[in-house]
Design a protein around this motif. Structure first.
Motif, PDB file in Angstrom:
ATOM      1  N   UNK A   1       0.858  -1.173   0.000  1.00  0.00           N
ATOM      2  CA  UNK A   1       0.000   0.000   0.000  1.00  0.00           C
ATOM      3  C   UNK A   1       0.900   1.230   0.000  1.00  0.00           C
ATOM      4  N   UNK A   2       0.318   2.391   0.040  1.00  0.00           N
ATOM      5  CA  UNK A   2       1.090   3.628   0.129  1.00  0.00           C
ATOM      6  C   UNK A   2       0.853   4.229   1.512  1.00  0.00           C
ATOM      7  N   UNK A   3       1.909   4.267   2.309  1.00  0.00           N
ATOM      8  CA  UNK A   3       1.814   4.749   3.678  1.00  0.00           C
ATOM      9  C   UNK A   3       2.705   5.982   3.828  1.00  0.00           C
ATOM     10  N   UNK A   4       2.125   7.015   4.419  1.00  0.00           N
ATOM     11  CA  UNK A   4       2.828   8.265   4.670  1.00  0.00           C
ATOM     12  C   UNK A   4       2.824   8.521   6.168  1.00  0.00           C
ATOM     13  N   UNK A   5       3.881   9.128   6.677  1.00  0.00           N
ATOM     14  CA  UNK A   5       3.985   9.426   8.103  1.00  0.00           C
ATOM     15  C   UNK A   5       4.121  10.928   8.308  1.00  0.00           C
ATOM     16  N   UNK A   6       3.254  11.492   9.143  1.00  0.00           N
ATOM     17  CA  UNK A   6       3.340  12.904   9.497  1.00  0.00           C
ATOM     18  C   UNK A   6       4.308  13.007  10.667  1.00  0.00           C
ATOM     19  N   UNK A   7       5.416  13.679  10.482  1.00  0.00           N
ATOM     20  CA  UNK A   7       6.561  13.636  11.401  1.00  0.00           C
ATOM     21  C   UNK A   7       6.470  14.655  12.533  1.00  0.00           C
ATOM     22  N   UNK A   8       5.504  14.469  13.403  1.00  0.00           N
ATOM     23  CA  UNK A   8       5.357  15.363  14.547  1.00  0.00           C
ATOM     24  C   UNK A   8       6.484  15.194  15.568  1.00  0.00           C
ATOM     25  N   UNK A   9       7.244  14.136  15.434  1.00  0.00           N
ATOM     26  CA  UNK A   9       8.408  13.956  16.302  1.00  0.00           C
ATOM     27  C   UNK A   9       9.493  14.992  16.005  1.00  0.00           C
ATOM     28  N   UNK A  10       9.331  15.748  14.935  1.00  0.00           N
ATOM     29  CA  UNK A  10      10.300  16.772  14.574  1.00  0.00           C
ATOM     30  C   UNK A  10       9.927  18.155  15.110  1.00  0.00           C
ATOM     31  N   UNK A  11       8.867  18.233  15.900  1.00  0.00           N
ATOM     32  CA  UNK A  11       8.503  19.498  16.543  1.00  0.00           C
ATOM     33  C   UNK A  11       9.583  19.876  17.566  1.00  0.00           C
ATOM     34  N   UNK A  12       9.663  21.141  17.941  1.00  0.00           N
ATOM     35  CA  UNK A  12      10.667  21.559  18.930  1.00  0.00           C
ATOM     36  C   UNK A  12      10.587  20.794  20.256  1.00  0.00           C
ATOM     37  N   UNK A  13       9.391  20.316  20.614  1.00  0.00           N
ATOM     38  CA  UNK A  13       9.243  19.527  21.838  1.00  0.00           C
ATOM     39  C   UNK A  13       8.964  18.053  21.506  1.00  0.00           C
ATOM     40  N   UNK A  14       9.225  17.661  20.263  1.00  0.00           N
ATOM     41  CA  UNK A  14       9.161  16.266  19.802  1.00  0.00           C
ATOM     42  C   UNK A  14       7.761  15.675  19.849  1.00  0.00           C
ATOM     43  N   UNK A  15       6.727  16.521  19.796  1.00  0.00           N
ATOM     44  CA  UNK A  15       5.354  16.053  19.899  1.00  0.00           C
ATOM     45  C   UNK A  15       4.406  17.103  19.328  1.00  0.00           C
ATOM     46  N   UNK A  16       3.253  16.649  18.854  1.00  0.00           N
ATOM     47  CA  UNK A  16       2.201  17.534  18.364  1.00  0.00           C
ATOM     48  C   UNK A  16       1.616  18.408  19.478  1.00  0.00           C
ATOM     49  N   UNK A  17       1.869  18.072  20.718  1.00  0.00           N
ATOM     50  CA  UNK A  17       1.239  18.747  21.853  1.00  0.00           C
ATOM     51  C   UNK A  17       1.492  20.256  21.883  1.00  0.00           C
ATOM     52  N   UNK A  18       2.598  20.704  21.340  1.00  0.00           N
ATOM     53  CA  UNK A  18       2.887  22.139  21.328  1.00  0.00           C
ATOM     54  C   UNK A  18       1.841  22.905  20.521  1.00  0.00           C
ATOM     55  N   UNK A  19       1.275  22.288  19.492  1.00  0.00           N
ATOM     56  CA  UNK A  19       0.285  22.957  18.646  1.00  0.00           C
ATOM     57  C   UNK A  19      -0.941  23.376  19.464  1.00  0.00           C
ATOM     58  N   UNK A  20      -1.523  22.428  20.168  1.00  0.00           N
ATOM     59  CA  UNK A  20      -2.727  22.709  20.930  1.00  0.00           C
ATOM     60  C   UNK A  20      -2.471  23.606  22.113  1.00  0.00           C
ATOM     61  N   UNK A  21      -1.393  23.321  22.847  1.00  0.00           N
ATOM     62  CA  UNK A  21      -1.065  24.135  24.017  1.00  0.00           C
ATOM     63  C   UNK A  21      -0.858  25.583  23.601  1.00  0.00           C
ATOM     64  N   UNK A  22      -0.093  25.793  22.541  1.00  0.00           N
ATOM     65  CA  UNK A  22       0.176  27.169  22.145  1.00  0.00           C
ATOM     66  C   UNK A  22      -1.066  27.846  21.594  1.00  0.00           C
ATOM     67  N   UNK A  23      -1.897  27.141  20.859  1.00  0.00           N
ATOM     68  CA  UNK A  23      -3.110  27.768  20.350  1.00  0.00           C
ATOM     69  C   UNK A  23      -3.962  28.291  21.499  1.00  0.00           C
ATOM     70  N   UNK A  24      -4.070  27.521  22.567  1.00  0.00           N
ATOM     71  CA  UNK A  24      -4.810  27.971  23.750  1.00  0.00           C
ATOM     72  C   UNK A  24      -4.128  29.201  24.352  1.00  0.00           C
TER      73      UNK A  24
END
Length: 190
Positions: A22-45
């Protein structure tokens, strides 16, 4: 969110794609400054708080990734951040929060203990509690992952697999994708 988060690449997973035929793609949130998508939500708040709301600082409970996202966002806005973490939190996570400027309070043995304490400190000190997932602004911040996904992959997508812990990431991604591409199947993975 892009004051502190960055657009992460969508990488083609060649070996996994071959193994699954199949064709599998990975969204690399491990490359965020804090190594996680969590910065997106926390900062938006945090970015949507007015000066009066920030006057006494903000507070959160977390055992790691959300804590770092809150500390990073608070540092960017020059807001005092207190992070309540369970006493069982690994030292590497505690030190990461401190390096980002967060004040760490160790309390309890579980996340629930830390969260209960954070709630009480929030009330006692008139601080805004930044919840890791149960907040519309946090969810909207997490949804920017889906926005990037559709910008980076213009071809049809059959399915998107999303980690589901507390539910903030999958809620944000689902809200965005279903509004624009309702044919995409969303699958929560825990």
């Amino acid at each position: 969110v892009y004051d502190v988060a960055k657009e992460t690449p969508l990488d083609y997973a060649r070996n996994l794609s071959a193994r699954l035929d199949n064709h599998v793609w990975l969204k690399r949130e491990d490359l965020q400054p804090v190594f996680s998508f969590k910065a997106r939500g926390a900062y938006n708040k945090i970015a949507n708080l007015d000066e009066d709301q920030c006057a006494n600082g903000i507070i959160a409970a977390s055992a790691g990734n959300h804590a770092q996202g809150v500390a990073l966002g608070a540092r960017h806005r020059n807001i005092h951040a207190t992070i309540v973490m369970p006493r069982t939190t690994p030292g590497i996570k505690v030190n990461a929060v401190k390096r980002l400027g967060g004040k760490v309070v160790l309390h309890g043995d579980t996340y629930d203990d830390a969260y209960e304490h954070a709630q009480q400190l929030s009330v006692d000190n008139d601080m805004v509690l930044v919840h890791p997932y149960d907040d519309p602004e946090v969810i909207a911040g997490q949804g920017t992952v889906a926005m990037e996904l559709l910008q980076q992959h213009r071809d049809p997508l059959d399915a998107v697999f999303v980690p589901a812990g507390g539910g903030g990431l999958i809620a944000g991604i689902t809200t965005y994708l279903k509004a624009l591409r309702p044919e995409i199947r969303l699958i929560g993975v825990e």
